[in-house]
Design a protein around this motif. Structure first.
Motif, PDB file in Angstrom:
ATOM      1  N   GLY A 183       4.508  -2.528   7.772  1.00 16.70           N
ATOM      2  CA  GLY A 183       4.319  -3.829   8.413  1.00 16.70           C
ATOM      3  C   GLY A 183       2.922  -4.397   8.293  1.00 16.70           C
ATOM      4  O   GLY A 183       2.440  -5.092   9.191  1.00 16.70           O
ATOM      5  N   ARG A 201       1.985  -6.575   5.963  1.00 17.20           N
ATOM      6  CA  ARG A 201       2.206  -7.969   5.594  1.00 17.20           C
ATOM      7  C   ARG A 201       1.304  -8.482   4.472  1.00 17.20           C
ATOM      8  O   ARG A 201       1.183  -9.679   4.278  1.00 17.20           O
ATOM      9  CB  ARG A 201       2.103  -8.877   6.837  1.00 17.20           C
ATOM     10  N   ILE A 202       0.703  -7.595   3.718  1.00 15.29           N
ATOM     11  CA  ILE A 202      -0.084  -8.075   2.580  1.00 15.29           C
ATOM     12  C   ILE A 202       0.865  -8.674   1.542  1.00 15.29           C
ATOM     13  O   ILE A 202       0.488  -9.591   0.800  1.00 15.29           O
ATOM     14  CB  ILE A 202      -0.967  -6.948   1.978  1.00 15.29           C
ATOM     15  N   CYS A 203       2.109  -8.199   1.525  1.00 12.38           N
ATOM     16  CA  CYS A 203       3.085  -8.744   0.576  1.00 12.38           C
ATOM     17  C   CYS A 203       3.406 -10.195   0.898  1.00 12.38           C
ATOM     18  O   CYS A 203       3.699 -10.991   0.005  1.00 12.38           O
ATOM     19  CB  CYS A 203       4.357  -7.913   0.603  1.00 12.38           C
ATOM     20  N   THR A 231       9.121  -5.930   6.893  1.00  3.30           N
ATOM     21  CA  THR A 231       9.328  -7.176   6.164  1.00  3.30           C
ATOM     22  C   THR A 231      10.710  -7.148   5.518  1.00  3.30           C
ATOM     23  O   THR A 231      11.200  -6.081   5.166  1.00  3.30           O
ATOM     24  CB  THR A 231       8.251  -7.286   5.075  1.00  3.30           C
ATOM     25  N   ARG A 287       9.188 -14.150   1.932  1.00  7.72           N
ATOM     26  CA  ARG A 287       9.362 -12.999   2.814  1.00  7.72           C
ATOM     27  C   ARG A 287       9.303 -13.356   4.289  1.00  7.72           C
ATOM     28  O   ARG A 287       8.548 -14.242   4.682  1.00  7.72           O
ATOM     29  CB  ARG A 287       8.275 -11.965   2.501  1.00  7.72           C
ATOM     30  N   PRO A 320       0.798  -1.230   0.000  1.00  3.35           N
ATOM     31  CA  PRO A 320       0.000   0.000   0.000  1.00  3.35           C
ATOM     32  C   PRO A 320       0.830   1.278   0.000  1.00  3.35           C
ATOM     33  O   PRO A 320       0.316   2.336  -0.343  1.00  3.35           O
ATOM     34  CB  PRO A 320      -0.835  -0.106   1.285  1.00  3.35           C
ATOM     35  N   ALA A 380       6.519   0.445  -0.575  1.00  2.00           N
ATOM     36  CA  ALA A 380       7.803   0.141   0.059  1.00  2.00           C
ATOM     37  C   ALA A 380       8.552  -0.912  -0.749  1.00  2.00           C
ATOM     38  O   ALA A 380       9.781  -0.918  -0.805  1.00  2.00           O
ATOM     39  CB  ALA A 380       7.585  -0.345   1.487  1.00  2.00           C
ATOM     40  N   THR A 381       7.811  -1.817  -1.366  1.00  2.00           N
ATOM     41  CA  THR A 381       8.428  -2.832  -2.214  1.00  2.00           C
ATOM     42  C   THR A 381       8.510  -2.282  -3.634  1.00  2.00           C
ATOM     43  O   THR A 381       7.522  -1.804  -4.169  1.00  2.00           O
ATOM     44  CB  THR A 381       7.600  -4.119  -2.183  1.00  2.00           C
ATOM     45  N   CYS A 423       8.034   0.858   4.854  1.00  2.00           N
ATOM     46  CA  CYS A 423       7.220  -0.312   5.215  1.00  2.00           C
ATOM     47  C   CYS A 423       6.444  -0.082   6.514  1.00  2.00           C
ATOM     48  O   CYS A 423       7.012   0.293   7.533  1.00  2.00           O
ATOM     49  CB  CYS A 423       8.113  -1.536   5.366  1.00  2.00           C
ATOM     50  N   ILE A 476      13.102  -3.700  -0.801  1.00  2.00           N
ATOM     51  CA  ILE A 476      12.165  -3.109   0.158  1.00  2.00           C
ATOM     52  C   ILE A 476      12.797  -1.862   0.766  1.00  2.00           C
ATOM     53  O   ILE A 476      13.942  -1.897   1.215  1.00  2.00           O
ATOM     54  CB  ILE A 476      11.817  -4.104   1.282  1.00  2.00           C
TER      55      ILE A 476
END
Ligand code: SF4
Ligand code: SF4
Lengths: 205, 423
Positions: A99, A101-103, A140, A112, A78, A81-82, A97, A92
């Motif tokens: 955090g 964690r959707i990635c 992450t 990851r 969102p 960050a990635t 980030c 990343i």
């Protein structure tokens, strides 16, 4: 353009786990997580065989971020960050980030790891390369293709340390690179191609 | 009267204590990291995200019933607009709270605003939930004076935005999961319709329970007839939800592909079976049978039991929907995945499948959010409906009941604004 990648020979890999530890040391990866794993395919015991005697087979699969060309993790982040950098590495930005964690849910390869706790190191100091950023709790992290080394035109640590030379590092966009040739000649394959992530990391036998 | 207010007071105190505990544990979680939860590198989401989905869904019922009453001119349903929209507001706040609680880097949360990535379904959800919350608040403000010509007009316009946004909120929440090609149990076009349908049944079911409680507390009067007709609508919603679940399951089962087969086996006979079967039987079949016969659904206790079952059933569904997809790793083999905690022993460090069970900390925080929602509702409810005419929003054919409500709640002067409706 540059698309840095690794090709791995599953025939050469002996499951010695050297690259696993090389990665952990180089990248200052805390206890309880690994950026790079070597799994024994299809079994629940390490170095186990598949099949029934005498028709047994054993296969090792070194597994880390595949540096996908179409990274599922990147699309869903969102805060952006990635990202994929100009050399084709998926990286990343730890300052961005949040955090969420959707990635981790999005990555088909479970590549990851998350800093669930304040990172613990044993021995208790930053054993990683001095240029590798120390990640805080709540972000992450994953394989960066040894960004700090590859930026300096050095090979990733897993490639350097592999005793059987199962790993080849190079640029997929250069058709004359060793890795491009290997992929062509050995009919290398990707993991889970049906997910459409189009990994840059390739495997061959 | 005295008794009612002591009851209310003790409810408020209990909720305040639970909320305070939850906040305390949350602060502890911020200092320690998410390591105090049961989540790990295999099951990277847990109870918080399940509750997030659950509360987004619960929030639907209220706003969808209220706004479709306005949009489609279902006069009867307009009567419950105020308790419904308040419920919707409180639930969406709870949902947003769960997302924030789940963040590992809450101190960097402002990046959502200064560095948004618009391809992320999570970003879409942040946007849509903010808009949705805003609409809820506007709706609530307008509902305070629905009898004025101007706010009646504004109300009619707001409701026309509220309905599509309410449906969008549930779809976008579904897409957080439904667009993940990594997970066989999630990646499906039915995810959005499935979420909307479970939002409809669980949201309406919760609204019914709340209406009955408000009746008992003499805070808001809803006629038995209206409860029964809302319960009839609930039966339809349950049937739609069941149909969606069936479509999803049969599509997964039929080809017999290994990944889907694994998910199904976990659901029907594996670790997720209790959750799955409770939802199917307790959350769909039983309440549907209770509500489908008009004689039964005229009995308020039956409606309460059925509605409670629906709400619990949808909660179970959130749990199985979320966790089943974390169990199997797409690329699996020994030793598996590093769990993500340093203090675990060498053998515990590894996990071959995704495992998860919530910790006390997680349960207390979750309970805290729940208590906060009840607290806010209980505090705001009398302010919002206690002093206001309940029927000013509609003209009613049943003058008898109407008159009763007048006497009960606000006196005859309230009848003035009944024709002020637009739409
Ligand atoms: S392997 Fe996973 S983490 Fe790496 S780029 Fe692909 S999707 Fe992202
Ligand atoms: S955990 Fe970090 S990198 Fe992953 S999606 Fe969330 S913000 Fe992006």
């Amino acid at each position: 353009m540059t698309r840095l990648a690794i090709a791995i020979s599953q025939e050469r890999c002996t499951g010695c786990q050297t690259c696993v530890n090389a990665c952990k040391m180089e990248n200052n990866v805390p206890m309880g997580m690994l950026w790079n794993r070597v799994i024994t395919v299809g079994t629940d015991v390490m170095d186990g065989a598949v099949g029934s005697y005498p028709n047994l087979s054993k296969e090792y699969l070194p597994l880390a971020c595949q540096h996908c060309e179409n990274p599922a993790c990147m699309a869903v982040c969102p805060v952006g960050a990635t990202y994929k950098d100009e050399k084709g590495r998926v990286l990343i930005n730890y300052d961005l980030c949040i955090g969420c964690r959707i990635c981790m849910a999005a990555c088909p390869y479970n590549a990851r790891c998350f800093n669930w706790e304040e990172p613990v190191r044993d021995p208790d100091f930053n054993y990683g390369h001095r240029d590798v950023p120390v990640r805080p709790r709540g972000v992450t992290e994953k394989c960066t293709l040894c960004k700090e080394r590859t930026d300096a035109d050095l090979e990733p640590m897993c490639v350097v340390c592999c005793p059987t030379r199962a790993r080849t590092y190079g640029d997929l966009d250069d058709p004359e690179s060793e890795i491009s040739k290997l992929i062509r000649e050995k009919h290398a394959y990707q993991l889970l191609p049906e997910r459409g992530t189009n990994p840059q990391v390739h495997y061959y036998k | 009267m005295q008794k009612a207010s002591t009851k209310r007071m003790s409810l408020l105190i209990v909720c305040a204590l639970l909320t305070a505990t939850g906040v305390g544990v949350w602060i502890y979680q911020i200092t320690q990291g998410l390591a105090i939860t049961g989540m790990n590198n295999g099951s990277s989401w847990g109870l918080y995200i399940a509750c997030f989905m659950f509360f987004v869904g619960l929030s639907a019922g209220g706003l969808i019933v209220a706004s479709s009453a306005s949009v489609f001119g279902v006069r009867d349903f307009k009567k419950v607009s105020r308790p419904a929209v308040l419920l919707s507001t409180v639930c969406i706040i709870a949902a947003a709270a769960f997302i924030l609680i789940d963040l590992g880097g809450i101190q960097r949360v402002f990046n959502l605003i200064i560095h948004p990535n618009l391809t992320s379904p999570l970003m879409w959800d942040v946007i849509v939930i903010s808009v949705y919350l805003l609409i809820n608040l506007v709706y609530l403000v307008l509902l305070r004076k629905p009898d004025e010509q101007r706010s009646a007009r504004a109300l009619a316009i707001t409701s026309r935005f509220a309905l599509p946004v309410a449906i969008l909120v549930h779809s976008v929440t579904a897409w957080i999961f439904g667009l993940e090609i990594a997970k066989a149990g999630w990646y499906s076009a039915i995810m959005a319709p499935l979420f909307v349908s479970s939002a409809l049944d669980s949201g309406l079911a919760l609204l019914l329970v709340v209406l009955v409680v408000l009746n008992a507390a003499r805070l808001f009067e809803t006629s038995r007839k209206l409860i029964a007709s809302l319960a009839g609508l609930l039966a339809v919603f349950i049937a739609v939800d069941a149909f969606m679940v069936l479509s999803e399951i049969i599509t997964m089962a039929y080809p017999g592909a290994p990944e889907e087969a694994f998910v199904l086996a976990e659901l029907t006979r594996g670790t997720m079976a209790p959750w799955f079967w409770f939802q199917v039987i307790g959350g769909l079949v039983v309440p549907f049978l209770l509500l489908v016969f008009s004689r039964l659904r005229e009995k308020t206790p039956v409606v309460v039991v059925a509605s409670t079952l629906v709400v619990l059933g949808v909660f179970c569904k959130r749990i199985w929907l979320l966790l089943t997809s974390f169990i199997e790793f797409n690329v699996s083999g020994a030793p598996g995945l590093a769990f993500g905690r340093a203090e675990r022993t060498a053998t515990e460090t590894w996990t071959l499948v995704g495992t998860y069970s919530p910790t006390w900390a997680e349960l207390l925080i979750t309970l805290g959010v729940l208590a906060l929602a009840v607290l806010v509702y209980t505090l705001l409810a009398p302010r919002l409906f206690g002093t206001l005419p309940t029927h000013a929003l509609h003209d009613d054919d049943s003058t008898e009941r109407h008159a009763r409500a007048d006497v009960l709640l606000d006196g005859p002067q309230a009848a003035a604004g009944t024709q002020a409706e637009v739409g």
